[in-house]
Design a protein around this motif. Sequence first.
Motif, PDB file in Angstrom:
ATOM      1  N   ASP A  17      24.356  72.043  -4.947  1.00 17.31           N
ATOM      2  CA  ASP A  17      25.649  71.352  -4.910  1.00 17.31           C
ATOM      3  C   ASP A  17      25.835  70.430  -6.115  1.00 17.31           C
ATOM      4  OD1 ASP A  17      26.114  72.641  -2.519  1.00 17.31           O
ATOM      5  OD2 ASP A  17      25.701  70.887  -1.268  1.00 17.31           O
ATOM      6  N   GLY A  19      24.643  71.067  -9.040  1.00  9.11           N
ATOM      7  CA  GLY A  19      24.595  71.865 -10.263  1.00  9.11           C
ATOM      8  C   GLY A  19      23.297  71.710 -11.028  1.00  9.11           C
ATOM      9  N   GLN A  75      32.893  80.842 -16.258  1.00  7.25           N
ATOM     10  CA  GLN A  75      32.748  79.426 -15.907  1.00  7.25           C
ATOM     11  C   GLN A  75      33.759  78.531 -16.623  1.00  7.25           C
ATOM     12  OE1 GLN A  75      30.725  78.152 -13.323  1.00  7.25           O
ATOM     13  NE2 GLN A  75      31.070  80.336 -13.046  1.00  7.25           N
ATOM     14  N   SER A  79      32.624  76.515 -11.924  1.00  3.28           N
ATOM     15  CA  SER A  79      32.530  76.639 -10.469  1.00  3.28           C
ATOM     16  C   SER A  79      31.734  75.466  -9.908  1.00  3.28           C
ATOM     17  CB  SER A  79      31.816  77.938 -10.096  1.00  3.28           C
ATOM     18  OG  SER A  79      32.514  79.060 -10.574  1.00  3.28           O
ATOM     19  N   HIS A  80      32.092  75.077  -8.692  1.00  4.36           N
ATOM     20  CA  HIS A  80      31.381  74.021  -7.964  1.00  4.36           C
ATOM     21  C   HIS A  80      31.173  74.520  -6.541  1.00  4.36           C
ATOM     22  CE1 HIS A  80      32.165  71.235 -11.232  1.00  4.36           C
ATOM     23  NE2 HIS A  80      33.398  71.724 -11.249  1.00  4.36           N
ATOM     24  N   CYS A  81      30.136  74.010  -5.880  1.00  5.18           N
ATOM     25  CA  CYS A  81      29.894  74.462  -4.506  1.00  5.18           C
ATOM     26  C   CYS A  81      29.521  73.292  -3.613  1.00  5.18           C
ATOM     27  CB  CYS A  81      28.799  75.524  -4.476  1.00  5.18           C
ATOM     28  SG  CYS A  81      27.149  74.951  -4.919  1.00  5.18           S
ATOM     29  N   GLN A  82      29.660  73.548  -2.324  1.00  8.89           N
ATOM     30  CA  GLN A  82      29.258  72.580  -1.300  1.00  8.89           C
ATOM     31  C   GLN A  82      28.659  73.350  -0.138  1.00  8.89           C
ATOM     32  OE1 GLN A  82      29.650  68.958  -1.256  1.00  8.89           O
ATOM     33  NE2 GLN A  82      28.106  69.401   0.298  1.00  8.89           N
ATOM     34  N   GLU A 110      32.765  77.582  -2.319  1.00 13.57           N
ATOM     35  CA  GLU A 110      32.682  77.649  -3.774  1.00 13.57           C
ATOM     36  C   GLU A 110      34.093  77.516  -4.313  1.00 13.57           C
ATOM     37  OE1 GLU A 110      29.823  80.377  -5.723  1.00 13.57           O
ATOM     38  OE2 GLU A 110      31.610  81.136  -6.777  1.00 13.57           O
ATOM     39  N   ARG A 112      36.616  77.131  -7.826  1.00 16.60           N
ATOM     40  CA  ARG A 112      36.780  77.306  -9.275  1.00 16.60           C
ATOM     41  C   ARG A 112      38.271  77.261  -9.547  1.00 16.60           C
ATOM     42  NH1 ARG A 112      37.069  82.309 -12.457  1.00 16.60           N
ATOM     43  NH2 ARG A 112      36.955  81.648 -14.609  1.00 16.60           N
ATOM     44  N   GLN A 116      39.342  78.764  -3.780  1.00 21.34           N
ATOM     45  CA  GLN A 116      38.157  78.428  -2.996  1.00 21.34           C
ATOM     46  C   GLN A 116      37.725  79.637  -2.184  1.00 21.34           C
ATOM     47  OE1 GLN A 116      38.444  75.062  -0.403  1.00 21.34           O
ATOM     48  NE2 GLN A 116      38.341  73.592  -2.064  1.00 21.34           N
TER      49      GLN A 116
END
Length: 157
Positions: A17, A19, A75, A79-82, A110, A112, A116
């Motif tokens: 999460d 990165g 990218q 991208s980010h995630c939780q 995820e 970007r 989502q």
Amino acid sequence: MTADPREFVVAEAALLDAGRFDEWLALFAEDGHYWVPLLGAAQADPHSHNSIAYEDRLLLTLRVERLKNPRAHSQHPASHCQHVLQQPVLERDDAAGDTVTLRTPFLYVEARGDAQVLLAGSCRHLLARTPTGWAIRQKRVDLLQAGRALPAIQLFI
């Protein structure tokens, strides 16, 4: 890392999460694998059927390097995630205490740009005890609706 394998699993997701992919990769044993079966929990092994991902340390390293590359088209934007985890459950602890298997139900988001992706499923971690703590021998991600068409997943579930 921690001596409690349940805390290890939670800390592993937190690295993703944040990165911190190099630190996450360092959690894998030399013979470790990251596996996302195409058939989800119904798939017995990674060799008799295709998988969404079945990656050893070399392939994981290549993916991490791609994510860090400023020229990686996929990218832009990044991208980010939780990960939202339920409490990891210890399923098996071998008699010698050298390996444990944990199952962790999860929700994964995820994002970007404006898009989502929401995925649900369970992770199974096979962890090996090393002199420096736990190492991931296998991380298996069984998606809830694995057979459906999925969008491109850029990061690690």
